[in-house]
Design a protein around this motif. Structure first.
Motif, short mmCIF file in Angstrom:
data_model
loop_
_atom_site.label_atom_id
_atom_site.label_comp_id
_atom_site.label_asym_id
_atom_site.label_seq_id
_atom_site.Cartn_x
_atom_site.Cartn_y
_atom_site.Cartn_z
N GLY A 222 0.81 -1.21 0.00
CA GLY A 222 0.00 0.00 0.00
C GLY A 222 0.85 1.26 0.00
O GLY A 222 2.01 1.25 0.40
N VAL A 223 0.26 2.36 -0.43
CA VAL A 223 0.98 3.61 -0.59
C VAL A 223 0.53 4.62 0.46
O VAL A 223 -0.68 4.77 0.72
CB VAL A 223 0.75 4.22 -1.99
CG1 VAL A 223 1.58 5.49 -2.18
CG2 VAL A 223 1.12 3.19 -3.07
N TRP A 224 1.49 5.30 1.04
CA TRP A 224 1.24 6.39 1.99
C TRP A 224 1.77 7.68 1.37
O TRP A 224 2.93 7.77 1.01
CB TRP A 224 1.95 6.10 3.32
CG TRP A 224 1.88 7.21 4.34
CD1 TRP A 224 1.09 8.32 4.29
CD2 TRP A 224 2.62 7.30 5.56
NE1 TRP A 224 1.28 9.10 5.42
CE2 TRP A 224 2.22 8.48 6.21
CE3 TRP A 224 3.57 6.48 6.17
CZ2 TRP A 224 2.76 8.89 7.43
CZ3 TRP A 224 4.10 6.87 7.39
CH2 TRP A 224 3.70 8.07 8.01
N VAL A 225 0.89 8.67 1.23
CA VAL A 225 1.27 9.99 0.71
C VAL A 225 0.92 11.03 1.75
O VAL A 225 -0.21 11.04 2.26
CB VAL A 225 0.57 10.32 -0.62
CG1 VAL A 225 0.95 11.72 -1.08
CG2 VAL A 225 0.94 9.31 -1.69
N SER A 226 1.86 11.91 2.07
CA SER A 226 1.61 13.00 3.01
C SER A 226 1.85 14.33 2.32
O SER A 226 2.79 14.48 1.52
CB SER A 226 2.51 12.91 4.24
OG SER A 226 1.96 12.03 5.19
N TYR A 227 0.98 15.28 2.63
CA TYR A 227 1.08 16.64 2.11
C TYR A 227 1.50 17.55 3.26
O TYR A 227 0.80 17.64 4.27
CB TYR A 227 -0.27 17.08 1.56
CG TYR A 227 -0.36 18.51 1.08
CD1 TYR A 227 -0.03 18.83 -0.23
CD2 TYR A 227 -0.79 19.54 1.92
CE1 TYR A 227 -0.13 20.14 -0.69
CE2 TYR A 227 -0.89 20.84 1.47
CZ TYR A 227 -0.56 21.13 0.17
OH TYR A 227 -0.66 22.43 -0.29
#
Length: 378
Positions: A222-227
């Motif tokens: 799974g992918v984790w993206v943070s802004y």
């Protein structure tokens, strides 16, 4: 506290309308729908159509009934013969003109998040830091009717704004959307089964505080993206992900958007551009009991010491709106935006019902303001 909108019958896809929200995007213009009116100077204004309604400006009056039932893309004139081009607002236009409390994730960043995270139809996505619902709209469009988005927001007033904006865009509740009010790191272990989440997208001041919750909920691969907005946040998060030992090497970038002026042979970049809005940092979940590869790096003259890291990221640092110079949204402003968003959503769902009175004024196309004008609709 949480809400589960799909338990409401209104959350289901309306029979005969096709995919959720498609009735708001196709066919003749109808009462309850948002339309964007652009004048000869290229200035957009967004209104909500209502039967018998009128749009008043210093240039005259345009009656809504002249638009209702007409195809999209017409050019109409008001009673003073000022002409306007009429189109439904695209997702970008809607995001930049909708009511807001918190600053929205800018469209250029939302597009990158959907792409980098590889958000696919049917995916189960966890989002934290809902704000005004701008990113929620992009995620819901990407997962489709069969996917799910669980959004976590600390502030109830922000959650209410997001609900109104999302329902206003789709014209109904999205069947795959749930909004949970509370801290993500407390709510996720209780609501999300371990390894059940395909993608995690965080927009918050201290995303490293949610590392354990993300590690538990995110499926292998799974992918984790943070802004994040600042370099200090970016560095702190990257080091926390590396230290956890359960994610791939984090990658970071930012996107700058520059428009161009086109006028005959005068073709050049515009003087204004959407430059820095935030950084995106992404990493992928490894399988349990696996150790991430240590990427080979060039040898350096001097290595970073523990003292360097302590000076750069002190343990007692306070990560809040004040220290990060973020605009604090008052409860009064948030409640006003929530009321406006709810009126737009009600008009979209009820069609011929009385449409909302919208805020007058113009805001520039930037992350701090709205996009286009919201004109008075008596």
């Amino acid at each position: 506290m949480s809400t589960t909108p799909e338990s409401d019958p209104a959350a289901s896809v309306t029979e005969g309308r096709g995919p959720v929200g498609v009735h708001m995007r196709k066919g003749p213009l109808q009462a309850g729908q948002r339309v964007q009116l652009t004048d000869r100077r290229g200035r957009p204004s967004t209104i909500t159509l209502q039967r018998g309604g009128e749009w008043h400006t210093h240039q005259g009056v345009l009656r809504h009934d002249t638009l209702i039932g007409q195809p999209e893309g017409i050019v109409v004139a008001n009673d003073a013969d000022h002409q306007y081009q009429v189109l439904r607002p695209l997702l970008n236009d809607y995001v930049l003109s909708m009511p807001r409390g918190a600053t929205v994730v800018y469209p250029k960043d939302s597009a990158q998040i959907v792409q980098i995270a590889d958000v696919f139809p049917g995916a189960h996505v966890v989002e934290a830091g809902v704000g005004s619902g701008a990113l929620s709209l992009s995620l819901l469009r990407a997962v489709g009717d069969q996917g799910t988005v669980h959004s976590y927001e600390r502030r109830e007033d922000f959650a209410e704004i997001a609900r109104g904006n999302v329902e206003g865009f789709f014209g109904q509740r999205h069947p795959g959307w749930q909004v949970h009010v509370g801290d993500m790191q407390e709510q996720v272990p209780r609501i999300e089964a371990p390894g059940s989440v395909d993608r995690v997208v965080l927009d918050m001041l201290a995303p490293w505080e949610c590392l354990d919750a993300v590690r538990r909920a995110l499926a292998p691969g799974g992918v984790w993206v943070s802004y994040v907005a600042t370099v200090t946040q970016l560095s702190r998060l990257a080091e926390a992900i590396r230290a956890s030992g359960v994610f791939t090497e984090p990658e970071a970038h930012e996107t700058m958007l520059r428009t161009w002026h086109l006028d005959g042979l005068a073709v050049r970049p515009d003087h204004r551009m959407v430059a820095h809005t935030g950084f995106l940092l992404s990493a992928r979940r490894l399988a349990d009991d696996q150790t991430p590869l240590q990427l080979k790096k060039r040898e350096k003259q001097s290595e970073v010491t523990a003292e360097d890291m302590a000076a750069w990221m002190p343990e007692d640092a306070v990560w809040d709106e004040h220290t990060l110079k973020r605009r604090t949204v008052t409860g009064r402003k948030a409640r006003k935006a929530a009321t406006h968003a709810r009126k737009i959503a009600d008009a979209a769902r009820e069609g011929d019902a009385v449409a909302p009175a919208e805020d007058a004024g113009r805001a520039d196309h930037d992350p701090q303001g709205g996009g286009g004008r919201e004109e008075q609709t008596p």
